[in-house]
Design an enzyme around this catalytic site. Structure first.
Site, PDB file in Angstrom:
ATOM      1  N   GLU A  90      -0.065  -0.839   5.930  1.00 28.44           N
ATOM      2  CA  GLU A  90       1.005  -0.281   6.752  1.00 28.44           C
ATOM      3  C   GLU A  90       0.869   1.229   6.896  1.00 28.44           C
ATOM      4  OE1 GLU A  90       5.036   1.487   7.523  1.00 28.44           O
ATOM      5  OE2 GLU A  90       3.640   1.831   5.881  1.00 28.44           O
TER       6      GLU A  90
ATOM      7  N   ASP B  88       9.077   3.183  -0.906  1.00 26.60           N
ATOM      8  CA  ASP B  88       8.265   2.846   0.267  1.00 26.60           C
ATOM      9  C   ASP B  88       6.949   2.230  -0.187  1.00 26.60           C
ATOM     10  OD1 ASP B  88       7.169   2.652   2.792  1.00 26.60           O
ATOM     11  OD2 ASP B  88       6.839   4.792   3.023  1.00 26.60           O
TER      12      ASP B  88
ATOM     13  N   ASP C 144       0.853  -1.192   0.000  1.00 26.10           N
ATOM     14  CA  ASP C 144       0.000   0.000   0.000  1.00 26.10           C
ATOM     15  C   ASP C 144       0.885   1.238   0.000  1.00 26.10           C
ATOM     16  OD1 ASP C 144       0.666  -0.833   2.720  1.00 26.10           O
ATOM     17  OD2 ASP C 144      -0.619   0.795   3.417  1.00 26.10           O
TER      18      ASP C 144
END
Length: 197
Positions: free
Chosen positions: A151, A117, A88
């Site tokens: 997350e 990320d 995500d």
């Protein structure tokens, strides 16, 4: 052995880049929840894509209620090494020079939301495990590459995972500029009460 690893890395590098571009193309920002899409359609689609990539590499995969999933290598064992990442991303935001979902390559860099990320680092670990698998390098315990989908907004996916699976006996989180950054600091809510005052 090092030479074999370097050679295999060179061979599969284009495949890793293509897999990253496939994953970056999915806008996996948390959306409206439904029974089949606990964190919205984007995170579910990204989870399905990364598990598909894992299967192409010959891994056994498991999707746990469309919240989290993993690719595993090695014999079945309650004890395993866990590498936890997520697919995500935060909202795309403004000010991009390149399409945030394009995965465009320029100046020897890949541009897109999630490249650092955490889509890039977790795929790098998946492909590293693939190299070990292909070269028949055995490890003391099986390894799972775990792909979370929540997350960025609460770790609900990991909490759910731990209701279904044992925690790893050892592991790490490849995050951001991995391997320079290879872990997450803990998070805690602490309440201090002074009974006398």
């Amino acid at each position: 052995m090092k030479e074999q690893i370097y050679k295999k890395t060179e061979q599969i590098f284009p495949e890793l880049i293509e897999a990253l571009r496939e994953l970056v193309a999915i806008e996996s920002v948390e959306g409206e929840s439904s029974p089949s899409e606990p964190y919205g359609p984007g995170p579910k689609q990204a989870l399905e894509k990364v598990l598909e990539i894992s299967e192409r590499l010959g891994f056994e995969t498991q999707n746990i209620d469309n919240q989290i999933g993993y690719a595993s290598h090695g014999p079945k064992d309650d004890e395993y090494y866990g590498i936890f990442g997520h697919v995500d991303v935060v909202p795309l935001g403004e000010g991009w020079t390149y399409d945030p979902l394009g995965g465009e390559i320029a100046n020897n860099k890949i541009y897109g939301r999630g490249v650092l990320d955490n889509k890039g680092p977790i795929l790098a670990n998946l492909f590293a495990l693939y190299i070990l698998k292909e070269l028949n390098i055995s490890l003391p315990k099986p390894v799972r590459i775990v792909f979370g989908t929540n997350e960025e907004s609460g770790f609900g996916c990991v909490k759910h995972y731990l209701t279904k699976e044992n925690p790893p006996i050892f592991g790490w989180t490849p995050d951001n500029k991995w391997p320079v950054i290879y872990g997450e600091r803990g998070r805690a809510v602490i309440e201090v009460i002074d009974e006398g005052n």
